[in-house]
Design a protein around this motif. Sequence first.
Motif, short mmCIF file in Angstrom:
data_model
loop_
_atom_site.label_atom_id
_atom_site.label_comp_id
_atom_site.label_asym_id
_atom_site.label_seq_id
_atom_site.Cartn_x
_atom_site.Cartn_y
_atom_site.Cartn_z
N GLU A 1 0.81 -1.21 0.00
CA GLU A 1 0.00 0.00 0.00
C GLU A 1 0.84 1.27 0.00
O GLU A 1 0.38 2.33 -0.43
CB GLU A 1 -0.93 0.01 1.22
N VAL A 2 2.07 1.19 0.49
CA VAL A 2 2.88 2.40 0.64
C VAL A 2 4.08 2.44 -0.30
O VAL A 2 4.71 3.48 -0.46
CB VAL A 2 3.38 2.54 2.09
N PHE A 3 4.41 1.33 -0.93
CA PHE A 3 5.70 1.22 -1.59
C PHE A 3 5.81 2.11 -2.83
O PHE A 3 6.75 2.92 -2.94
CB PHE A 3 5.98 -0.24 -1.97
N ALA A 4 4.90 1.97 -3.77
CA ALA A 4 5.00 2.74 -5.01
C ALA A 4 4.99 4.25 -4.77
O ALA A 4 5.83 4.98 -5.31
CB ALA A 4 3.89 2.33 -5.98
N PRO A 5 4.07 4.78 -3.95
CA PRO A 5 4.11 6.23 -3.71
C PRO A 5 5.38 6.67 -2.98
O PRO A 5 5.82 7.81 -3.16
CB PRO A 5 2.86 6.50 -2.86
N SER A 6 5.96 5.80 -2.18
CA SER A 6 7.20 6.15 -1.48
C SER A 6 8.37 6.24 -2.45
O SER A 6 9.20 7.16 -2.36
CB SER A 6 7.48 5.12 -0.39
N GLY B 131 -10.33 -0.24 12.46
CA GLY B 131 -9.73 1.05 12.66
C GLY B 131 -8.57 1.35 11.72
O GLY B 131 -8.02 2.44 11.74
N GLN B 132 -8.19 0.36 10.88
CA GLN B 132 -7.07 0.55 9.97
C GLN B 132 -7.63 0.72 8.56
O GLN B 132 -8.33 -0.14 8.06
CB GLN B 132 -6.13 -0.67 10.01
N SER B 133 -7.25 1.78 7.90
CA SER B 133 -7.72 2.01 6.54
C SER B 133 -6.57 1.91 5.56
O SER B 133 -5.42 2.15 5.90
CB SER B 133 -8.36 3.42 6.43
N ALA B 134 -6.90 1.58 4.32
CA ALA B 134 -5.86 1.43 3.31
C ALA B 134 -5.22 2.77 3.00
O ALA B 134 -5.88 3.81 2.94
CB ALA B 134 -6.46 0.83 2.04
N ALA B 135 -3.92 2.74 2.79
CA ALA B 135 -3.20 3.97 2.44
C ALA B 135 -3.57 4.38 1.02
O ALA B 135 -3.61 3.55 0.13
CB ALA B 135 -1.69 3.76 2.53
N SER B 136 -3.84 5.65 0.83
CA SER B 136 -4.16 6.13 -0.50
C SER B 136 -2.90 6.23 -1.34
O SER B 136 -1.82 6.44 -0.82
CB SER B 136 -4.84 7.50 -0.40
N ARG B 137 -3.08 6.07 -2.61
CA ARG B 137 -1.94 6.16 -3.51
C ARG B 137 -1.93 7.51 -4.20
O ARG B 137 -1.14 7.77 -5.03
CB ARG B 137 -2.01 5.03 -4.56
#
Length: 475
Positions: A311-316, A469-475
Amino acid sequence: MGRHVFTAVNLISDPIHGYIELTKRLSDAEARAAALLPETAAEEDLLDSAWLQRLRRISQLQSARWVFPTAEHSRFTHGLGVMHEAGLWARHLYPSLRQALQGVDAGKPVPSEGLVVETLRVAGLLHDVGHGPFAHFFDDHVLTGFPAPPDSRREGAKRLSHEDLSQLIIERELSRLIGGLRRAPGSVPERDALAEGEAIDPTWVSFLISKPPLADDSMPRWVRWLQPLLSGVFTVDNLDYVRRDAYLTGVAVGPVDVERLRRYTFVSQHGLTLFEPGLGALEMFLTARLFMYQQVYFHRTVRAIDLDLAEVFAPSIRAIFGDGSPADRLTEYADLDEYALLHQAALWARGQAVDADPQPGDGRVTPAVAEGWRGILLRRPRWRAEAEVRVQYEASPPAASLAELGAEEAGRIAIDLAVVDARPADASATDSLLAIEARDGGPPIRLSRSLARLPAYALIARRYRRQSGQSAASR
């Protein structure tokens, strides 16, 4: 070579191979004293290049190190092990390679033992030089977004991979050093040195490491015959990583008799060939490899962390590298490693460089991405496995078994499919990569039938549920 063997070769201690030899560059006077030709480069120069040193900052097991605390080894140490393993195989295979070449190419020059050994060692050392942060994860979540450079030797187009980047680095960035190598490690100059007029062609090295393996009749026959050692049924790559990863994770895989496998392998007019008594060692090794996938690489928590990381890799990467293919920006790619990524991720996790509208290359990410990294760095996976199915199959996974896991729900339920080829699934390709010679001199044995006790594919399918309570990270 007398005392000069210590001038010409370094020893590196290694927990898997004992001691790994590495050639050191000699001055002209030292080369003359050792009865060697003048040289402009040695293996230590390759090892000390920025591209190889960068691999110290690329982990071997990506997210698995957060589950197996002792698995802190790098692609650098793995590359050294593969170089050593490749050298052992090249030394062993050279007598039969020479004989086979004389049989099919009578009258043509045969490469020296030094040239064959050193070419294979360099291919082993550089096979992973194109990896990015988190290795294969980078391939799957970043590189596949770009096309591979066109290659007339390949049918159709393919997506970019770390092997493609390795080929570019070898041919564009490291070609001068590779071409300057004049010997393999050892104490017998007439055996270890390249013959006068010989040099390693960097295109041989990039051909050897290509994936899928390229077909190129313009390559020397001996290079084509040895290509399966880098992309075949067993490889010098997986012969190292299975043992290295098992040792450094503390996982007992059982016996892996690499020496027996090597002793029963030779080169014939059919190419790389295994004598029938070596089949047991091959099956033993492939079983150990399958075990590592099931117990380590596909561990339920490793895969849970991978779901967060996805969820975080490509935007990072976009934040610190910007847009554009690494194949077109090798200079900038040389600085992209895990240290750079994780340093920035730690800042994001603390709330720094966070923006609702980040732009490529500005070093900023959204609050959701920053929060995702906080959970990863503190080893707090947001996904929990709640059901699992394990199946083995030959062509396609049984739909009924997978249906037991239900359907995905975006941001809430994820169905994770982890598949490994326990043995090469394409029978014709398998038989072409490795010939089997019967012990009684009878008709050739089909390898695909000999390995039939192993499944073509082994799948671990799991249903993961995101914790409340955990939501997916937006890209």
